[in-house]
Design a protein around this motif. Structure first.
Motif, PDB file in Angstrom:
ATOM      1  N   GLY A  84      53.686 -31.376  22.903  1.00 36.05           N
ATOM      2  CA  GLY A  84      55.049 -31.717  23.226  1.00 36.05           C
ATOM      3  C   GLY A  84      56.188 -30.848  23.467  1.00 36.05           C
ATOM      4  N   SER A  85      56.077 -29.793  22.232  1.00 29.40           N
ATOM      5  CA  SER A  85      56.851 -28.469  21.976  1.00 29.40           C
ATOM      6  C   SER A  85      56.732 -27.741  23.293  1.00 29.40           C
ATOM      7  CB  SER A  85      56.804 -27.934  20.984  1.00 29.40           C
ATOM      8  OG  SER A  85      57.295 -28.804  19.904  1.00 29.40           O
ATOM      9  N   THR A 126      62.374 -33.605  20.913  1.00 33.02           N
ATOM     10  CA  THR A 126      62.377 -35.232  20.587  1.00 33.02           C
ATOM     11  C   THR A 126      62.692 -36.051  22.052  1.00 33.02           C
ATOM     12  OG1 THR A 126      64.745 -34.642  20.585  1.00 33.02           O
ATOM     13  CG2 THR A 126      63.574 -34.811  18.565  1.00 33.02           C
ATOM     14  N   GLN A 127      63.308 -35.277  22.711  1.00 36.60           N
ATOM     15  CA  GLN A 127      63.359 -35.978  24.349  1.00 36.60           C
ATOM     16  C   GLN A 127      62.191 -36.210  24.900  1.00 36.60           C
ATOM     17  OE1 GLN A 127      66.460 -33.031  25.596  1.00 36.60           O
ATOM     18  NE2 GLN A 127      67.228 -34.509  26.768  1.00 36.60           N
ATOM     19  N   VAL A 128      61.265 -35.307  24.971  1.00 34.74           N
ATOM     20  CA  VAL A 128      59.988 -35.328  25.161  1.00 34.74           C
ATOM     21  C   VAL A 128      59.145 -36.698  24.824  1.00 34.74           C
ATOM     22  CG1 VAL A 128      57.221 -34.621  25.542  1.00 34.74           C
ATOM     23  CG2 VAL A 128      59.567 -33.115  26.138  1.00 34.74           C
ATOM     24  N   THR A 129      59.268 -36.844  23.440  1.00 37.27           N
ATOM     25  CA  THR A 129      58.837 -37.960  22.604  1.00 37.27           C
ATOM     26  C   THR A 129      59.375 -39.203  23.220  1.00 37.27           C
ATOM     27  OG1 THR A 129      58.198 -36.620  20.993  1.00 37.27           O
ATOM     28  CG2 THR A 129      58.446 -39.025  20.462  1.00 37.27           C
ATOM     29  N   GLN A 130      60.781 -39.151  23.474  1.00 35.53           N
ATOM     30  CA  GLN A 130      61.245 -40.466  23.818  1.00 35.53           C
ATOM     31  C   GLN A 130      60.996 -40.782  25.331  1.00 35.53           C
ATOM     32  OE1 GLN A 130      65.224 -38.886  23.279  1.00 35.53           O
ATOM     33  NE2 GLN A 130      65.305 -39.396  20.992  1.00 35.53           N
ATOM     34  N   MET A 131      60.770 -39.956  25.913  1.00 36.79           N
ATOM     35  CA  MET A 131      60.418 -40.133  27.535  1.00 36.79           C
ATOM     36  C   MET A 131      58.801 -40.598  27.385  1.00 36.79           C
ATOM     37  SD  MET A 131      61.471 -37.227  30.079  1.00 36.79           S
ATOM     38  CE  MET A 131      60.382 -35.743  29.254  1.00 36.79           C
ATOM     39  N   GLU A 132      57.926 -40.224  26.542  1.00 33.84           N
ATOM     40  CA  GLU A 132      56.904 -40.667  26.508  1.00 33.84           C
ATOM     41  C   GLU A 132      56.531 -41.982  25.576  1.00 33.84           C
ATOM     42  OE1 GLU A 132      54.410 -36.311  26.628  1.00 33.84           O
ATOM     43  OE2 GLU A 132      54.399 -37.429  24.910  1.00 33.84           O
ATOM     44  N   THR A 133      57.649 -42.421  25.184  1.00 28.65           N
ATOM     45  CA  THR A 133      57.361 -43.918  24.612  1.00 28.65           C
ATOM     46  C   THR A 133      58.334 -44.559  25.396  1.00 28.65           C
ATOM     47  OG1 THR A 133      59.335 -42.984  23.009  1.00 28.65           O
ATOM     48  CG2 THR A 133      57.159 -42.881  21.918  1.00 28.65           C
ATOM     49  N   MET A 167      52.792 -40.086  31.622  1.00 29.65           N
ATOM     50  CA  MET A 167      53.283 -38.892  31.476  1.00 29.65           C
ATOM     51  C   MET A 167      52.518 -38.043  30.339  1.00 29.65           C
ATOM     52  SD  MET A 167      57.323 -39.674  31.824  1.00 29.65           S
ATOM     53  CE  MET A 167      57.945 -37.965  31.863  1.00 29.65           C
ATOM     54  N   ARG A 168      52.254 -38.676  28.948  1.00 32.87           N
ATOM     55  CA  ARG A 168      51.818 -38.122  28.072  1.00 32.87           C
ATOM     56  C   ARG A 168      50.268 -37.898  28.470  1.00 32.87           C
ATOM     57  NH1 ARG A 168      48.009 -40.538  24.994  1.00 32.87           N
ATOM     58  NH2 ARG A 168      48.670 -42.514  25.552  1.00 32.87           N
ATOM     59  N   LYS A 169      49.645 -38.694  29.056  1.00 30.32           N
ATOM     60  CA  LYS A 169      48.116 -38.315  29.468  1.00 30.32           C
ATOM     61  C   LYS A 169      48.142 -37.275  30.476  1.00 30.32           C
ATOM     62  CE  LYS A 169      46.353 -43.170  29.697  1.00 30.32           C
ATOM     63  NZ  LYS A 169      45.921 -44.228  30.555  1.00 30.32           N
ATOM     64  N   MET A 170      49.305 -37.000  31.512  1.00 27.57           N
ATOM     65  CA  MET A 170      49.337 -35.751  31.900  1.00 27.57           C
ATOM     66  C   MET A 170      49.237 -34.428  31.130  1.00 27.57           C
ATOM     67  SD  MET A 170      52.075 -35.949  35.227  1.00 27.57           S
ATOM     68  CE  MET A 170      51.725 -37.545  36.394  1.00 27.57           C
ATOM     69  N   ARG A 171      50.280 -34.414  30.117  1.00 31.85           N
ATOM     70  CA  ARG A 171      50.621 -33.538  29.264  1.00 31.85           C
ATOM     71  C   ARG A 171      49.271 -33.273  28.386  1.00 31.85           C
ATOM     72  NH1 ARG A 171      51.336 -33.525  23.991  1.00 31.85           N
ATOM     73  NH2 ARG A 171      52.083 -35.653  24.097  1.00 31.85           N
ATOM     74  N   PRO A 217      61.792 -51.232  25.329  1.00 30.25           N
ATOM     75  CA  PRO A 217      61.348 -50.811  26.526  1.00 30.25           C
ATOM     76  C   PRO A 217      60.328 -51.896  27.200  1.00 30.25           C
ATOM     77  CG  PRO A 217      60.812 -48.901  24.913  1.00 30.25           C
ATOM     78  CD  PRO A 217      61.328 -49.986  24.333  1.00 30.25           C
ATOM     79  N   THR A 218      59.995 -52.097  28.624  1.00 33.04           N
ATOM     80  CA  THR A 218      59.274 -53.024  29.015  1.00 33.04           C
ATOM     81  C   THR A 218      57.982 -52.394  29.276  1.00 33.04           C
ATOM     82  OG1 THR A 218      59.849 -52.059  31.279  1.00 33.04           O
ATOM     83  CG2 THR A 218      61.317 -53.802  30.536  1.00 33.04           C
ATOM     84  N   LEU A 219      56.990 -53.291  29.506  1.00 31.45           N
ATOM     85  CA  LEU A 219      55.514 -52.799  29.826  1.00 31.45           C
ATOM     86  C   LEU A 219      55.396 -51.776  30.551  1.00 31.45           C
ATOM     87  CD1 LEU A 219      52.611 -53.383  29.157  1.00 31.45           C
ATOM     88  CD2 LEU A 219      52.608 -54.985  31.300  1.00 31.45           C
ATOM     89  N   ARG A 220      56.213 -51.792  31.851  1.00 36.50           N
ATOM     90  CA  ARG A 220      56.172 -50.640  32.860  1.00 36.50           C
ATOM     91  C   ARG A 220      56.583 -49.448  32.245  1.00 36.50           C
ATOM     92  NH1 ARG A 220      53.674 -51.005  37.816  1.00 36.50           N
ATOM     93  NH2 ARG A 220      55.554 -50.699  39.050  1.00 36.50           N
ATOM     94  N   GLN A 221      57.868 -49.560  31.758  1.00 41.99           N
ATOM     95  CA  GLN A 221      58.395 -48.174  31.032  1.00 41.99           C
ATOM     96  C   GLN A 221      57.769 -47.589  30.075  1.00 41.99           C
ATOM     97  OE1 GLN A 221      62.049 -50.306  29.822  1.00 41.99           O
ATOM     98  NE2 GLN A 221      63.230 -50.283  31.770  1.00 41.99           N
ATOM     99  N   ARG A 222      56.810 -48.467  29.236  1.00 40.26           N
ATOM    100  CA  ARG A 222      56.223 -47.902  28.326  1.00 40.26           C
ATOM    101  C   ARG A 222      54.695 -47.088  28.858  1.00 40.26           C
ATOM    102  NH1 ARG A 222      56.601 -53.042  25.862  1.00 40.26           N
ATOM    103  NH2 ARG A 222      54.438 -53.283  25.999  1.00 40.26           N
ATOM    104  N   ARG A 223      54.252 -47.869  30.052  1.00 39.68           N
ATOM    105  CA  ARG A 223      53.187 -47.422  30.750  1.00 39.68           C
ATOM    106  C   ARG A 223      53.546 -45.998  31.446  1.00 39.68           C
ATOM    107  NH1 ARG A 223      48.412 -49.375  33.110  1.00 39.68           N
ATOM    108  NH2 ARG A 223      47.065 -47.591  33.544  1.00 39.68           N
ATOM    109  N   LEU A 224      54.829 -45.918  32.117  1.00 38.34           N
ATOM    110  CA  LEU A 224      55.135 -44.640  32.439  1.00 38.34           C
ATOM    111  C   LEU A 224      55.253 -43.597  31.616  1.00 38.34           C
ATOM    112  CD1 LEU A 224      56.465 -43.011  34.896  1.00 38.34           C
ATOM    113  CD2 LEU A 224      58.932 -43.892  34.167  1.00 38.34           C
ATOM    114  N   GLY A 225      55.812 -43.845  30.333  1.00 33.15           N
ATOM    115  CA  GLY A 225      55.580 -42.820  29.339  1.00 33.15           C
ATOM    116  C   GLY A 225      54.229 -42.578  28.860  1.00 33.15           C
ATOM    117  N   THR A 226      53.350 -43.517  28.787  1.00 34.03           N
ATOM    118  CA  THR A 226      51.908 -43.309  28.526  1.00 34.03           C
ATOM    119  C   THR A 226      51.473 -42.301  29.526  1.00 34.03           C
ATOM    120  OG1 THR A 226      51.737 -45.338  27.448  1.00 34.03           O
ATOM    121  CG2 THR A 226      49.761 -44.233  28.234  1.00 34.03           C
TER     122      THR A 226
END
Length: 287
Positions: A29-30, A41-48, A18-22, A7-16
């Motif tokens: 995550g569940s 697992t899909q939530v984890t994959q989105m957030e990474t 989303m994790r902060k929002m959660r 994942p690129t820097l921006r893709q990882r940042r988007l996931g980060t």
């Protein structure tokens, strides 16, 4: 959908983000997965950043997390739909991932503010000065690696152009006087700084030795502003690698440092005169 290998820097940042929002919503995550009708697992994959997220899914996540920060949500939605590959992707596998992340950070920022105490900022370096900096690496870099790093740096410098990313640099006097390859290379570098400072694309301010106190850290850093304040980042040079910070506490700290730096640094006009004087001293001493 196949998982992204890198994942690129921006893709990882988007996931980060989303994790902060959660986490701000107090959701595990569940819990978020159940609210969205997804597997955990899909939530984890989105957030990474391992899988893509549509703008619609991003807004659904924000609603599930009761996030009402519209500017941040809009900026994240724009990140979600980005599809273009940056020029730096051509160098994947050739230069380090740290350099790829730095180039992406610079190109996607809304404004860049640099502070250096050991050398002239990379985006302002001449060819000869940059080559001399790379030549000082320990252990020494192979010549082919020096060549590719030079090429990569020169491409990075293209963001300082009309209508490019606004660029501001605070340069400590130590960096203005540090010689990596003799007085001639340094004098040429100082002349290039003066030329840069006379253009609207770059703001250059010197931080002299004789200020009352240094309002910042001892490391070089770049503060990259994002489309929303929450998307700002700080890139820090360390001895062995590069760090990119995006947590609220360090961002607030570095914003304070830059505010204080602006209050003690010389003005742009004073800085030009200061750099000219250092250049004159070097030429007089070694001429």
């Amino acid at each position: 959908m196949p998982l992204r290998r890198e994942p690129t820097l921006r893709q990882r940042r988007l996931g980060t983000e989303m994790r902060k929002m959660r986490e701000l919503a107090g959701l595990g995550g569940s819990q978020l997965a159940r609210a969205l009708g997804l597997a955990p697992t899909q939530v984890t994959q989105m957030e990474t950043g391992k899988i893509g997220v549509s703008a619609e899914r991003l807004r659904t996540v924000a609603a599930a997390c009761s996030c009402s920060n519209t500017p941040l949500i809009d900026a994240l939605a724009e990140m979600a739909v980005e599809r273009r590959k940056g020029w730096w992707e051509e160098y994947r596998g050739t230069v380090s991932s740290d350099l790829l992340d730095l180039a992406e950070l610079e190109e996607t920022a809304t404004r860049l503010i640099a502070y250096t105490i050991t050398f002239v900022p990379g985006l302002l370096q001449t060819d000869a000065y940059a080559a001399s900096v790379f030549a000082r690496a320990i252990p020494p870099l192979p010549q082919h690696e020096v060549d590719v790093r030079m090429e990569f740096r020169m491409k990075r410098q293209q963001i300082i152009r009309p209508n490019g990313v606004p660029y501001r640099a605070f340069i400590h006097e130590a960096a203005l006087r540090m010689q990596f390859s003799g007085p001639k290379v340094l004098a040429e570098q100082l002349e290039a700084l003066i030329r840069h400072s006379e253009t609207p694309e770059a703001s250059i301010r010197a931080v002299p030795f004789d200020i009352e106190s240094l309002p910042g850290p001892s490391e070089n850093f770049i503060y990259a502003e994002g489309a929303a304040p929450e998307l700002d980042s700080v890139q820090i040079d360390t001895t062995h690698n590069s760090l990119i910070l995006d947590s609220p506490a360090p961002l607030a700290s570095y914003r304070e440092i830059l505010d204080r730096m602006a209050s003690v640094a010389l003005s742009e006009e004073e800085s030009r005169d200061f750099i000219r004087q250092i250049k004159k001293e070097i030429e007089s001493k070694h001429g």
